[in-house]
Structure formats: C-alpha cells, structure tokens
Design a protein around this motif. Structure first.
Motif, PDB file in Angstrom:
ATOM      1  N   LYS A  54       5.211  -4.304  -3.676  1.00 53.80           N
ATOM      2  CA  LYS A  54       5.670  -3.486  -2.544  1.00 53.80           C
ATOM      3  C   LYS A  54       4.923  -3.827  -1.265  1.00 53.80           C
ATOM      4  O   LYS A  54       5.428  -3.578  -0.154  1.00 53.80           O
ATOM      5  CB  LYS A  54       5.554  -2.004  -2.883  1.00 53.80           C
ATOM      6  N   PHE A  55       3.713  -4.402  -1.384  1.00 52.91           N
ATOM      7  CA  PHE A  55       2.976  -4.831  -0.198  1.00 52.91           C
ATOM      8  C   PHE A  55       3.409  -6.225   0.257  1.00 52.91           C
ATOM      9  O   PHE A  55       3.339  -6.543   1.438  1.00 52.91           O
ATOM     10  CB  PHE A  55       1.472  -4.805  -0.477  1.00 52.91           C
ATOM     11  N   LYS A  56       3.896  -7.024  -0.684  1.00 48.54           N
ATOM     12  CA  LYS A  56       4.370  -8.360  -0.336  1.00 48.54           C
ATOM     13  C   LYS A  56       5.790  -8.337   0.206  1.00 48.54           C
ATOM     14  O   LYS A  56       6.164  -9.181   1.026  1.00 48.54           O
ATOM     15  CB  LYS A  56       4.315  -9.269  -1.573  1.00 48.54           C
ATOM     16  N   HIS A  57       6.580  -7.391  -0.287  1.00 45.84           N
ATOM     17  CA  HIS A  57       7.996  -7.322   0.088  1.00 45.84           C
ATOM     18  C   HIS A  57       8.355  -5.877   0.428  1.00 45.84           C
ATOM     19  O   HIS A  57       8.339  -5.004  -0.438  1.00 45.84           O
ATOM     20  CB  HIS A  57       8.882  -7.827  -1.059  1.00 45.84           C
ATOM     21  N   ASP A  58       8.692  -5.644   1.678  1.00 46.06           N
ATOM     22  CA  ASP A  58       9.037  -4.288   2.125  1.00 46.06           C
ATOM     23  C   ASP A  58      10.247  -3.722   1.394  1.00 46.06           C
ATOM     24  O   ASP A  58      10.407  -2.500   1.302  1.00 46.06           O
ATOM     25  CB  ASP A  58       9.318  -4.281   3.632  1.00 46.06           C
TER      26      ASP A  58
END
Length: 300
Positions: A54-58
């Motif tokens: 979730k931090f790498k891909h919104d």
C-alpha cells in the motif's frame, strides 16, 4: 469521460498467488483506481506484504479481517467497501488465484458503451493449458447467442473469477450472502442480478487464467482431503437454497434429484475413501438447504 474502475480481490493464506494476481492487476492496460484486497485472516505473511504494497502503490487498499469469512464473506466486505469508500463506476471482482491478461479489463470495458441494462460482464476463464476452466463454466440463457456477433454469450449466472459489476446494480440487489461461506455464493448473486431483469454476458476475448491445481469441478466423490469434505455440506445447502429462492420448480427438482438421490448413491458406489463421512455430509447439506434462510444484506 473515462470511467473509474475499482477491483476487489479476496485472499486467504495464498501469498504466492496473491502476488501474481496483484502484479497482473497493476499491469492492466486500463488502470484501476483502487484495488481492495480482502485479507481473510491469513496467518502467513499476507498482512506484512499488503502493508508494504500500500506504500508502494496508492491503488492497493488492504482490508484485514480477523477471521476467515470464506469467499462469500470476503466478497461481501469488499463490495461494501467499494460502495462506501469509492465513487468509481464499476468494480472488477476476483479470487487471488485469478491471473488476468494485461488487456482483460480493457476488453470488458470496450463492450460497455453498446449495452443497455446490463448487470455483469465476465471474462473467458482458462486453465494453465489454455482449455476452459471447468469450475468456472457459466450458465447460458436460452437465447445465449443473441449477442454472438459482438463476441459475447448471454448468461444467467457466472463465477466470481473476473467479473465486472456496475455500482448501481450492487446498490439495487444488495451484496453476496456472507452465510454461504464458500461455494455457490457467486451463482446465487449473479442469478439474483439476472432475475432482477439485468443481462449478464461472457466476453470471449477477455482472457484470465484460473490457477487451480486440477481442471475439475467440485466433486465430493473424488475428494481425497478429509479436511475439505465438510465443505461439501455447504455446497449442497447453498445449491438447494439457491434453487428454492431463484430457480424454477424444475430447477429445484433437478437439484434434489442430483444432491438428494444420485450423489449419495454415487458416493456408495464409486467413492474410494471416507464413504460414510461423505454420505453424512452430503445428506446433511441437502436437508439444511430447506431450512437455510439468510437475509439479503443491503446495508453498507
């Protein structure tokens, strides 16, 4: 104006498959706004992986559940989150062992402008060798070929392995029945949609792979895993309920003949293990189907 699309994926202790599924979703030629991943109480490293993603891909939005609510409960929660927390026009639904080709979503959406009053569009589900996935064979209508020139087959019901729903249809018919837990929840839900006078279609050139170990349907007679046998009680219960509520008298009689008579006989004749246990599970599920009356969940 470009339509906004979300996705709901349900997972439980299958991190390797989930990674492949998310990789395929993030590579779609038609970008997804949100990817809601319902983590059904996994006890592997799924939680940590999704928190990292979730931090790498919104787009990735984990929904962590404390307990395993089964596929039915997972899809119920996922669709509720879609309705409550997103303004997207459509939602694309799948299990974590669904691996869509890069154009799978785009091919579904291309059909939308030419359709009226549609309730769902599903993909052409294949197994690893390219053959049709037996478990995901949809149910055609009597006029199944009415849209064949557009590359579509008209359906009464389909599986939750790559299926697109409009927001307005979900708000009208409600959510999948959590109490089903597993099996037949997708058939009941899509049949509920077509019974509400919406059309369903299979889009032939929208291709996904269903990564199941064997290309067979659910079959209590061939089942060798004792821990899985008890699930077949739910399968029988859910099938009888669905035919009671949404089928014709002919459909119900056929289901009763199959589950109430033929299946027990075939267990005795052909099953090579756990015969008595399988027989009890089968009969119990069929009987329970007459008393099972869950509420249709319509609240967010």
């Amino acid at each position: 104006m470009k339509k906004k699309i979300d996705c709901v994926v349900v997972t439980y202790n299958r991190l390797g498959l989930l990674k492949k599924c998310l990789e395929a979703l993030l590579a779609q030629t038609y970008a997804l706004k949100h990817i809601y991943v319902v983590n059904n109480g996994s006890i592997d490293d799924t939680y940590e992986y999704l928190e990292e993603m979730k931090f790498k891909h919104d787009e990735v939005v984990p929904i962590h559940l404390k307990n395993n609510l089964g596929g039915a409960g997972g899809f119920n929660r996922g669709l509720k989150n879609f309705i409550k927390n997103s303004d997207s026009d459509y939602v694309w639904v799948m299990d974590d062992d669904t691996i869509p080709t890069t154009t799978a979503l785009e091919k579904l959406l291309i059909k939308v402008p030419g359709l009226r009053n549609w309730g769902f569009l599903c993909s052409n589900v294949r197994w690893k060798d390219g053959c049709a996935a037996v478990m995901n064979t949809p149910a055609p209508t009597k006029d199944w070929n009415s849209e064949m020139e557009k590359g579509m087959v008209k359906l009464t019901a389909a599986s939750f392995v790559s299926i697109l729903f409009p927001r307005k249809v979900i708000k009208e018919v409600g959510y999948p029945i959590s109490e089903f837990f597993i099996w037949c929840d997708d058939v009941e839900y899509t049949l509920r949609i077509t019974k509400n006078n919406y059309a369903g279609y299979l889009v032939g050139n929208s291709i996904v792979e269903h990564k199941i170990k064997k290309n067979i349907g659910t079959n209590i007679i061939l089942e060798t895993d004792k821990n899985r046998i008890k699930r077949y009680s739910l399968a029988n219960r859910n099938e009888i309920y669905t035919n009671r509520k949404l089928g014709t008298k002919k459909d119900l009689i056929k289901a009763l003949l199959n589950k109430g008579i033929l299946e027990p006989i075939n267990i005795i004749r052909y099953s090579k293990n756990y015969k008595f246990y399988k027989l009890c599970v089968s009969i119990k599920g069929t009987i329970n189907g007459f008393f099972f009356n869950p509420n249709i969940d319509r609240k967010e």
